[in-house]
Design a protein around this motif. Structure first.
Motif, mmCIF file in Angstrom:
data_model
loop_
_atom_site.group_PDB
_atom_site.id
_atom_site.type_symbol
_atom_site.label_atom_id
_atom_site.label_comp_id
_atom_site.label_asym_id
_atom_site.label_seq_id
_atom_site.Cartn_x
_atom_site.Cartn_y
_atom_site.Cartn_z
ATOM 1 N N ALA A 109 0.814 -1.209 0.000
ATOM 2 C CA ALA A 109 0.000 0.000 0.000
ATOM 3 C C ALA A 109 0.851 1.264 0.000
ATOM 4 O O ALA A 109 2.004 1.275 0.443
ATOM 5 N N VAL A 110 0.250 2.326 -0.479
ATOM 6 C CA VAL A 110 0.867 3.646 -0.441
ATOM 7 C C VAL A 110 0.942 4.101 1.020
ATOM 8 O O VAL A 110 -0.038 3.972 1.758
ATOM 9 N N PRO A 111 2.072 4.634 1.461
ATOM 10 C CA PRO A 111 2.187 5.074 2.855
ATOM 11 C C PRO A 111 1.309 6.289 3.157
ATOM 12 O O PRO A 111 1.003 7.098 2.272
ATOM 13 N N VAL A 112 0.916 6.407 4.424
ATOM 14 C CA VAL A 112 0.072 7.507 4.901
ATOM 15 C C VAL A 112 0.732 8.105 6.122
ATOM 16 O O VAL A 112 1.160 7.378 7.020
ATOM 17 N N ARG A 113 0.819 9.423 6.180
ATOM 18 C CA ARG A 113 1.322 10.076 7.388
ATOM 19 C C ARG A 113 0.779 11.493 7.497
ATOM 20 O O ARG A 113 0.243 12.035 6.533
ATOM 21 N N VAL A 114 0.928 12.062 8.665
ATOM 22 C CA VAL A 114 0.486 13.439 8.895
ATOM 23 C C VAL A 114 1.471 14.395 8.227
ATOM 24 O O VAL A 114 2.687 14.207 8.306
ATOM 25 N N ALA A 115 0.949 15.394 7.562
ATOM 26 C CA ALA A 115 1.800 16.388 6.910
ATOM 27 C C ALA A 115 2.552 17.203 7.953
ATOM 28 O O ALA A 115 2.017 17.501 9.023
ATOM 29 N N PRO A 116 3.793 17.570 7.663
ATOM 30 C CA PRO A 116 4.535 18.423 8.594
ATOM 31 C C PRO A 116 3.962 19.841 8.632
ATOM 32 O O PRO A 116 3.121 20.207 7.821
ATOM 33 N N ARG A 117 4.415 20.633 9.582
ATOM 34 C CA ARG A 117 4.039 22.049 9.767
ATOM 35 C C ARG A 117 2.673 22.241 10.404
ATOM 36 O O ARG A 117 2.212 23.365 10.561
ATOM 37 N N GLY A 118 1.992 21.152 10.736
ATOM 38 C CA GLY A 118 0.753 21.253 11.485
ATOM 39 C C GLY A 118 -0.280 22.159 10.848
ATOM 40 O O GLY A 118 -0.478 22.146 9.633
ATOM 41 N N GLU A 119 -0.927 22.982 11.684
ATOM 42 C CA GLU A 119 -2.012 23.815 11.189
ATOM 43 C C GLU A 119 -1.515 25.044 10.418
ATOM 44 O O GLU A 119 -2.320 25.816 9.920
ATOM 45 N N ARG A 120 -0.190 25.231 10.351
ATOM 46 C CA ARG A 120 0.365 26.333 9.557
ATOM 47 C C ARG A 120 0.674 25.924 8.127
ATOM 48 O O ARG A 120 1.154 26.737 7.338
ATOM 49 N N VAL A 121 0.395 24.678 7.768
ATOM 50 C CA VAL A 121 0.824 24.181 6.469
ATOM 51 C C VAL A 121 0.212 24.972 5.316
ATOM 52 O O VAL A 121 0.877 25.232 4.311
#
Length: 382
Positions: free
Chosen positions: A351-363
């Motif tokens: 499967a394609v990996p899944v993760r939280v994007a960096p920079r949080g709510e400022r992204v």
């Protein structure tokens, strides 16, 4: 603010004059200077990596030094002859403001040429309050932030500006090329056809770029080091996707790509504000409202699986305030759905990996600033 960032002759914004007319070769040099960091890079190395002649590099770097964009970073031992002078980018020589205009919140960040955040403001806003109120809120946030960080000792705005402009990212649909909004789902018809870029540039006196929140975030993530092809799924007050295909943001011919939230998953499902039934957005946000995070993640995972199957992307990144509130359950739930799909279809490599994007709510806000910065360093999709 309009008069603050203008030349003495009143010929236009200083930041625009410094950065608007840039050759491809100059952008290449600037990008290498930025990548070299504080240690710097020699003119010979610049020539080798760009394929330009040493004479061309010398002319470009001399101009950049004259404009304050580059400076000496010391000397480096040479294999023969005198030591080489190394040059570095001067991050504080230029700035951009990124504004994330959400349905109920405004976040503005001021970043330098390295993309580092040097100031931030947040506040409430209501897109349903009408264009005049929203324009006023954005203008106040931008002028206040710029004055606070770049202003003089009295807290006023600087007499000479380093501001390239303002990037504004907000929910779509919209026309990125013209900076014109379309009908934002669930909000007054006043926004349909509203020339946000023109109206805001008139108030601020600096260049303005407008894009969808998800596209801005995707650009910022790509510039920040995310390689290949990926999807950024933003779950906040709404749901959308930013797509990077082959290293470039994919907006579509009418900035319509990435309307991920309004793919229909259930024909007889609940009515969505867009007019359809059973959209992934209404199903996902409905589950969130009921406190059923696992179900919301499952729905998001089904939609993500459709996207992966359609585009064959390398990575799924999750962001937005709803994701920030429960990152682990969402990553786990989406990953489980993608794993199940990969097993059913026998996908090589899994499967394609899944993760939280960096920079949080400022992204999104940081990505909005990159709408101005990225072209300076040769990223045409900014």
């Amino acid at each position: 603010m309009g008069g603050v960032n203008r030349t003495k002759s009143g010929g236009g914004p200083v930041g625009a004059n410094l950065f608007a007319v840039r050759s491809h070769n100059t952008a290449l040099v600037l990008d290498l200077l930025r990548a070299a960091g504080a240690e710097g890079i020699s003119r010979l190395e610049l020539a080798e990596r760009t394929g330009l002649t040493p004479q061309a590099v010398s002319k470009i770097t001399a101009r950049l030094r004259e404009e304050g964009l580059a400076a000496e970073a010391g000397r480096r031992a040479s294999t023969g002859g005198k030591p080489r002078t190394v040059l570095r980018l001067v991050p504080e020589a230029g700035h951009a403001v990124g504004v994330h205009l959400d349905r109920d919140e405004l976040r503005a960040v001021l970043v330098d040429l390295d993309g580092a955040v040097v100031g931030e403001r947040r506040g409430g806003v209501d897109l349903g309050a009408g264009a005049e109120a929203v324009l006023g809120a954005v203008a106040d946030a931008v002028t206040g932030l710029v004055g606070e960080v770049l202003g003089g000792a009295d807290g006023g705005l600087p007499a000479v500006g380093s501001l390239l402009g303002v990037g504004v990212a907000l929910p779509g649909p919209l026309d990125h090329a013209r900076g014109v909004l379309h009908r934002v789902t669930g909000f007054p018809e006043e926004w349909d056809g509203f020339p946000l870029r023109e109206a805001l540039a008139g108030r601020l006196g600096v260049p303005v770029v407008v894009d969808k929140d998800t596209n801005a975030a995707a650009l910022g993530l790509s510039v920040g080091g995310e390689d290949g092809s990926f999807a950024y799924l933003h779950l906040g007050t709404g749901l959308g996707a930013g797509l990077v295909i082959g290293g470039s943001v994919h907006r579509g011919a009418r900035t319509g790509a990435g309307e991920f939230g309004h793919q229909v998953l259930q024909l007889d499902g609940p009515l969505c504000e867009c007019g359809n039934r059973g959209c992934v957005e209404v199903l996902c946000l409905g589950a969130v409202t009921r406190g059923e995070v696992a179900e919301a993640a499952r729905v998001l995972g089904v939609g993500a699986g459709n996207l992966v199957g359609l585009l064959d992307i390398d990575l799924v990144l999750l962001g937005g305030r709803t994701i920030s509130g429960a990152p682990e359950p969402f990553v786990r739930g989406v990953a489980e759905m993608l794993d199940a799909r990969a097993r059913r279809e026998g996908v090589p490599g899994g499967a394609v990996p899944v993760r939280v994007a960096p920079r949080g709510e400022r992204v999104v806000a940081e990505g909005a600033a990159q709408l101005l910065l990225a072209p300076v360093f040769g990223r045409a999709d900014g």
